[in-house]
Design a protein around this motif. Structure first.
Motif, PDB file in Angstrom:
ATOM      1  N   VAL A 125      -0.302  -1.616  -3.438  1.00 11.92           N
ATOM      2  CA  VAL A 125      -1.479  -2.445  -3.194  1.00 11.92           C
ATOM      3  C   VAL A 125      -2.677  -1.612  -2.750  1.00 11.92           C
ATOM      4  O   VAL A 125      -3.771  -1.690  -3.331  1.00 11.92           O
ATOM      5  N   ALA A 126      -2.506  -0.809  -1.704  1.00  8.86           N
ATOM      6  CA  ALA A 126      -3.622  -0.018  -1.191  1.00  8.86           C
ATOM      7  C   ALA A 126      -4.147   0.948  -2.247  1.00  8.86           C
ATOM      8  O   ALA A 126      -5.356   1.135  -2.397  1.00  8.86           O
ATOM      9  N   GLY A 127      -3.228   1.560  -3.001  1.00  7.51           N
ATOM     10  CA  GLY A 127      -3.644   2.499  -4.033  1.00  7.51           C
ATOM     11  C   GLY A 127      -4.444   1.834  -5.140  1.00  7.51           C
ATOM     12  O   GLY A 127      -5.432   2.397  -5.627  1.00  7.51           O
ATOM     13  N   LEU A 140     -14.049  -7.870  -4.078  1.00  8.34           N
ATOM     14  CA  LEU A 140     -12.617  -8.074  -3.905  1.00  8.34           C
ATOM     15  C   LEU A 140     -12.422  -9.436  -3.250  1.00  8.34           C
ATOM     16  O   LEU A 140     -12.906  -9.669  -2.143  1.00  8.34           O
ATOM     17  N   GLY A 141     -11.729 -10.331  -3.958  1.00  5.73           N
ATOM     18  CA  GLY A 141     -11.587 -11.699  -3.469  1.00  5.73           C
ATOM     19  C   GLY A 141     -10.425 -11.912  -2.532  1.00  5.73           C
ATOM     20  O   GLY A 141     -10.312 -12.956  -1.919  1.00  5.73           O
ATOM     21  N   GLY A 142      -9.541 -10.949  -2.417  1.00  9.74           N
ATOM     22  CA  GLY A 142      -8.411 -11.112  -1.501  1.00  9.74           C
ATOM     23  C   GLY A 142      -7.100 -10.702  -2.139  1.00  9.74           C
ATOM     24  O   GLY A 142      -7.038 -10.317  -3.310  1.00  9.74           O
ATOM     25  N   ILE A 143      -6.047 -10.785  -1.333  1.00  9.67           N
ATOM     26  CA  ILE A 143      -4.704 -10.416  -1.768  1.00  9.67           C
ATOM     27  C   ILE A 143      -3.752 -11.560  -1.452  1.00  9.67           C
ATOM     28  O   ILE A 143      -3.802 -12.140  -0.368  1.00  9.67           O
ATOM     29  N   ASN A 144      -2.890 -11.861  -2.399  1.00 11.68           N
ATOM     30  CA  ASN A 144      -1.808 -12.808  -2.167  1.00 11.68           C
ATOM     31  C   ASN A 144      -0.482 -12.080  -2.327  1.00 11.68           C
ATOM     32  O   ASN A 144      -0.228 -11.470  -3.369  1.00 11.68           O
ATOM     33  N   PRO A 203     -11.850  -3.319   2.893  1.00  7.12           N
ATOM     34  CA  PRO A 203     -11.412  -3.291   1.511  1.00  7.12           C
ATOM     35  C   PRO A 203     -12.295  -2.459   0.590  1.00  7.12           C
ATOM     36  O   PRO A 203     -11.841  -2.020  -0.453  1.00  7.12           O
ATOM     37  N   MET A 204     -13.554  -2.226   0.943  1.00  4.66           N
ATOM     38  CA  MET A 204     -14.437  -1.487   0.047  1.00  4.66           C
ATOM     39  C   MET A 204     -14.432   0.009   0.338  1.00  4.66           C
ATOM     40  O   MET A 204     -15.170   0.762  -0.262  1.00  4.66           O
ATOM     41  N   VAL A 210      -3.620  -2.211   4.461  1.00  8.83           N
ATOM     42  CA  VAL A 210      -3.100  -3.502   4.036  1.00  8.83           C
ATOM     43  C   VAL A 210      -1.800  -3.786   4.774  1.00  8.83           C
ATOM     44  O   VAL A 210      -0.919  -2.933   4.839  1.00  8.83           O
ATOM     45  N   ALA A 211      -1.693  -4.985   5.352  1.00  7.97           N
ATOM     46  CA  ALA A 211      -0.467  -5.395   6.035  1.00  7.97           C
ATOM     47  C   ALA A 211       0.179  -6.508   5.228  1.00  7.97           C
ATOM     48  O   ALA A 211      -0.383  -7.592   5.094  1.00  7.97           O
ATOM     49  N   GLN A 212       1.353  -6.254   4.664  1.00 10.51           N
ATOM     50  CA  GLN A 212       2.005  -7.250   3.815  1.00 10.51           C
ATOM     51  C   GLN A 212       2.776  -8.286   4.606  1.00 10.51           C
ATOM     52  O   GLN A 212       2.998  -9.408   4.140  1.00 10.51           O
ATOM     53  N   GLY A 213       3.217  -7.923   5.813  1.00  3.97           N
ATOM     54  CA  GLY A 213       3.917  -8.888   6.649  1.00  3.97           C
ATOM     55  C   GLY A 213       5.261  -9.310   6.095  1.00  3.97           C
ATOM     56  O   GLY A 213       5.863  -8.632   5.266  1.00  3.97           O
TER      57      GLY A 213
END
Length: 231
Positions: A125-127, A140-144, A203-204, A210-213
Motif C-alpha cells: 500500500v505505502a509503496g 488521493l481519495g482514501g484507502i479501504n 498521503p502526498m 499507513v496503518a492497516q489495523g
C-alpha cells in the motif's frame, strides 16, 4: 329445528377446541448466540488520480490525459495487473470567477480523472501511494482495507455462535427446571463482508505512513430450543 341447530353449533365448537390446541407452538426457549473472529485485512483499495486546470476545455483535457497516462504507466511498471485498476470517475467542468453583481464568467476548466487500484498484498500500500504521487497524482481519495475470504473465516464463528446459544439455553433450562431438547429453528442475523477504512498520514509525501489495523468479523445466531419437563 332451533334445538337441532344449537346442537350442531355446540358440536362444532367442541370439535374445534382440540384443533386449536394442536396448532399451539411447542414449549421452547429462544436465545441469541454471538461469536467474533479478528483477522488482519488481506486486500486494499486505493482511490487516486489527477486534476488539471487550464484556460480551455481542450487544454485541460489534454493535460489531464497526458498526466493520467503517466500514472497508469507507473502502476503497470510497479507490477499492478491491468485488471486490478480501472477508471472510477472522469469529469470536465468549467470554473467560474466570483461575481456578486451578475452571472459569473467562465475563467477556465478543470479536468479530473480518478482510478481505483486493488492491491492483493497489503504490504504494498505505502509503496503504491509513493508510485502514484511520484507519477503525478495530486488527489488521493482514501484507502479501504478488506478481508477477501470473510465467508470462510466466519464459518468458525458460526459454530461458536451456535455453541454460545446452546450454553445460554442450558442455563435457562436449568433455572426453569426443564430439559433442553432439539433446536426448532436457527436464523443468522447479519454477517456482511467487512470493509475497513484505513488510516493514512501525510498521503502526498514520499514514504506515506499507513496503518492497516485489524478487522473483527461477527456473527449472531437466534436459536429456538424445544423444552420438556425433567424426567
Amino acid at each position: 329445528m332451533k334445538h337441532s341447530l344449537a346442537l350442531v353449533v355446540a358440536a362444532a365448537t367442541w370439535l374445534a377446541a382440540p384443533a386449536s390446541a394442536e396448532t399451539a407452538p411447542p414449549p421452547a426457549i429462544s436465545v441469541t448466540g454471538y461469536a467474533t473472529v479478528s483477522v488482519p485485512p488481506d486486500q486494499a483499495q486505493i482511490d487516486g488520480g489527477v486534476t488539471s486546470d487550464a484556460k480551455t476545455a481542450r487544454e485541460a483535457s489534454d493535460a489531464n490525459n497526458a498526466a493520467m497516462g503517466k500514472v497508469l504507466l507507473a502502476l503497470k511498471g510497479a507490477g499492478i495487473d491491468e485488471k486490478d485498476y480501472q477508471t472510477s470517475r472522469l469529469s470536465l467542468q468549467p470554473q467560474y470567477a466570483p461575481n456578486r453583481s451578475g452571472p459569473s464568467p467562465v475563467v477556465g476548466y478543470r479536468a479530473s480523472n480518478r482510478v481505483t487500484v486493488r492491491l492483493r498484498d497489503v504490504t504494498k500500500v505505502a509503496g503504491i501511494i509513493d508510485v502514484l504521487v511520484g507519477a503525478g497524482a495530486n488527489e488521493l481519495g482514501g484507502i479501504n482495507f478488506m478481508v477477501s475470504q470473510a465467508s470462510k473465516l466466519l464459518d468458525d464463528a458460526r459454530e461458536k455462535a451456535v455453541a454460545d446459544a446452546r450454553r445460554k439455553a442450558e442455563i435457562y433450562a436449568k433455572a426453569a427446571g426443564v430439559t433442553l431438547g432439539e433446536p426448532l429453528s436457527i436464523s443468522e442475523e447479519g454477517s456482511a463482508p467487512p470493509v475497513l477504512r484505513g488510516k493514512m498520514m501525510a498521503p502526498m509525501a514520499a514514504g506515506a505512513a499507513v496503518a492497516q489495523g485489524e478487522e473483527t468479523l461477527s456473527v449472531s445466531v437466534s436459536v429456538s430450543w424445544a423444552i420438556k419437563p425433567k424426567e
